[in-house]
Write a protein that holds these residues in place. Structure first.
Motif, PDB file in Angstrom:
ATOM      1  N   VAL A 222     -10.213   2.516   0.267  1.00  0.00           N
ATOM      2  CA  VAL A 222      -9.007   3.186   0.753  1.00  0.00           C
ATOM      3  C   VAL A 222      -9.381   4.612   1.142  1.00  0.00           C
TER       4      VAL A 222
ATOM      5  N   VAL B 248      -3.093  -4.098  -4.405  1.00  0.00           N
ATOM      6  CA  VAL B 248      -3.349  -5.060  -3.327  1.00  0.00           C
ATOM      7  C   VAL B 248      -4.599  -5.873  -3.655  1.00  0.00           C
TER       8      VAL B 248
ATOM      9  N   THR C 166       4.648   9.547   2.226  1.00  0.00           N
ATOM     10  CA  THR C 166       3.482   8.822   2.732  1.00  0.00           C
ATOM     11  C   THR C 166       3.630   8.602   4.223  1.00  0.00           C
TER      12      THR C 166
ATOM     13  N   VAL D 229      -3.717   1.986  -5.169  1.00  0.00           N
ATOM     14  CA  VAL D 229      -3.738   0.986  -4.096  1.00  0.00           C
ATOM     15  C   VAL D 229      -4.734  -0.121  -4.409  1.00  0.00           C
TER      16      VAL D 229
ATOM     17  N   MET E 133      -8.540  -5.600  -2.034  1.00  0.00           N
ATOM     18  CA  MET E 133      -8.719  -4.289  -1.423  1.00  0.00           C
ATOM     19  C   MET E 133     -10.056  -3.718  -1.894  1.00  0.00           C
TER      20      MET E 133
ATOM     21  N   ALA F  41       0.540   3.388   6.956  1.00  0.00           N
ATOM     22  CA  ALA F  41      -0.754   2.851   6.521  1.00  0.00           C
ATOM     23  C   ALA F  41      -1.340   1.952   7.602  1.00  0.00           C
TER      24      ALA F  41
ATOM     25  N   VAL G 299       0.832  -1.202   0.000  1.00  0.00           N
ATOM     26  CA  VAL G 299       0.000   0.000   0.000  1.00  0.00           C
ATOM     27  C   VAL G 299       0.866   1.251   0.000  1.00  0.00           C
ATOM     28  N   GLU G 300       1.858   1.283   0.877  1.00  0.00           N
ATOM     29  CA  GLU G 300       2.741   2.448   0.971  1.00  0.00           C
ATOM     30  C   GLU G 300       3.535   2.661  -0.317  1.00  0.00           C
TER      31      GLU G 300
ATOM     32  N   ALA H  25       1.231   4.071  -3.097  1.00  0.00           N
ATOM     33  CA  ALA H  25       0.934   5.485  -2.883  1.00  0.00           C
ATOM     34  C   ALA H  25       2.148   6.360  -3.198  1.00  0.00           C
TER      35      ALA H  25
ATOM     36  N   ALA I 109      -8.194   0.094   3.937  1.00  0.00           N
ATOM     37  CA  ALA I 109      -6.939   0.732   4.323  1.00  0.00           C
ATOM     38  C   ALA I 109      -7.143   2.223   4.566  1.00  0.00           C
TER      39      ALA I 109
ATOM     40  N   MET J  61      -4.431  -1.044   8.064  1.00  0.00           N
ATOM     41  CA  MET J  61      -5.286  -1.933   7.285  1.00  0.00           C
ATOM     42  C   MET J  61      -6.014  -2.900   8.202  1.00  0.00           C
TER      43      MET J  61
ATOM     44  N   GLU K 240      -5.798   6.306  -4.280  1.00  0.00           N
ATOM     45  CA  GLU K 240      -6.780   5.250  -4.035  1.00  0.00           C
ATOM     46  C   GLU K 240      -6.814   4.265  -5.204  1.00  0.00           C
TER      47      GLU K 240
END
Length: 322
Positions: free
Chosen positions: A301, A295, A251, A291, A298, A254, A238-239, A242, A265, A256, A288
């Motif tokens: 976000v 993932v 960033t 991400v 997901m 995160a 995720v990080e 972003a 998240a 989750m 968003e």
């Protein structure tokens, strides 16, 4: 490169309704898997019960009890998957996906109960030995138990991993362990045939120990999900996604969690302090979008945007709450 190009030119959406439809289809797949595996295990356990009735094997009895319990675990997990289809409301703002975690607890309880029942019967037979008849039938029933459980385990684990359901994966691991305990029944029958009548109840005790270990593993997995545990690699993904978005200067950490078999998240991103609100808002949606693709499973976000300089004053206003 080809995947990104195809994605760019193919109409697609990330609206909440579309993501809900995806989750709904996953739940339907899970329910179908549970229905077929329930039927397979009930047939397996019923055949074993018929053999227990005329052989008196306590090892096979323990395996049969456990197979019936394993079949019944499909009921709470299936109910949870059906509940998870319901849309969010003003009362349940995240929907009812957490029902899957409660179903996982029910699975663990059923595993513990089957271990207690199998252990009691084995200890009772050790105290009051009885002959085991028709050893060939006992061995055949053990092989049937292994085949039925392994088939169910493959179904449940494959689909559980595909849709992200911890309860379904735990259920599949339970079925796989049952398959190996069924093979232990074959070993017990062989021991009795070789002149060791105590082999049958001792195998029953071994099955109890195996069931206990399976229950422990399932409890750890379900407990971790209840405590909002996620794979750290997913957090890193995720990080990283972003951070790769154009316009993101940095960033924050995160957060989750799993809600049923879907991930949610939250993270903060820093952008140029001189950007206007519209541009910063657009970057948030780009984060968003990135991400959601980076993932698997997901579903939502939440992106908090802050300036890359001068944000300390705004943060200080909340410092006394932390």
């Amino acid at each position: 490169m080809w995947a990104r190009l195809a994605h760019a030119v193919t109409p697609h959406s990330h609206d909440t309704a579309d993501r809900f439809d995806s989750a709904l289809e996953s739940s339907r797949l899970g329910v179908r898997t549970l229905a077929w595996s329930f039927l397979a295990l009930m047939v397996t356990a019923s055949l074993q019960a018929a053999v227990v009735a005329f052989t008196g094997s306590v090892a096979l009895l323990g395996d049969t009890v456990h197979n019936f319990a394993d079949a019944l675990t499909a009921l709470p997990v299936g109910a949870a998957l059906i509940l998870g289809r319901r849309a969010a409301t003003r009362r349940f703002t995240y929907g009812l996906g957490r029902a899957e975690d409660l179903a996982g607890v029910a699975v663990v309880v059923l595993i513990a109960a089957s271990a207690a029942a199998a252990g009691y019967e084995a200890l009772h037979r050790l105290a009051d030995p009885r002959p085991v008849a028709h050893l060939w039938a006992v061995a055949a029933a053990g092989v049937i138990g292994f085949a039925g459980n392994e088939l169910v385990a493959r179904w449940r684990i494959r689909v559980g991993r595909r849709i992200g359901s911890a309860a379904l994966v735990a259920d599949g691991a339970h079925a796989r362990a049952d398959g190996f305990t069924s093979l232990a029944v074959v070993g017990g029958a062989a021991g009795v045939a070789l002149g060791y009548p105590m082999a049958d109840p001792l195998v029953g005790l071994a099955i109890t120990v195996a069931i206990t270990f399976v229950g422990y593993g399932a409890a750890k997995q379900v407990g971790a999900r209840l405590m909002d545990a996620v794979d750290p690699a997913l957090v890193q993904a995720v990080e990283d996604a972003a951070r790769d978005v154009t316009g993101v200067a940095a960033t924050g950490e995160a957060r989750m969690r799993w809600v049923g078999h879907s991930l949610r998240a939250e993270l903060s991103v820093a952008v140029d302090a001189d950007l206007d609100v519209a541009r910063a808002h657009r970057i948030a949606h780009q984060v968003e979008h990135a991400v959601l693709h980076a993932v698997p499973r997901m579903r939502a976000v939440v992106v908090h945007v802050e300036p890359d300089r001068g944000a300390g004053a705004a943060h200080a206003g909340l410092a006394h709450h932390r």
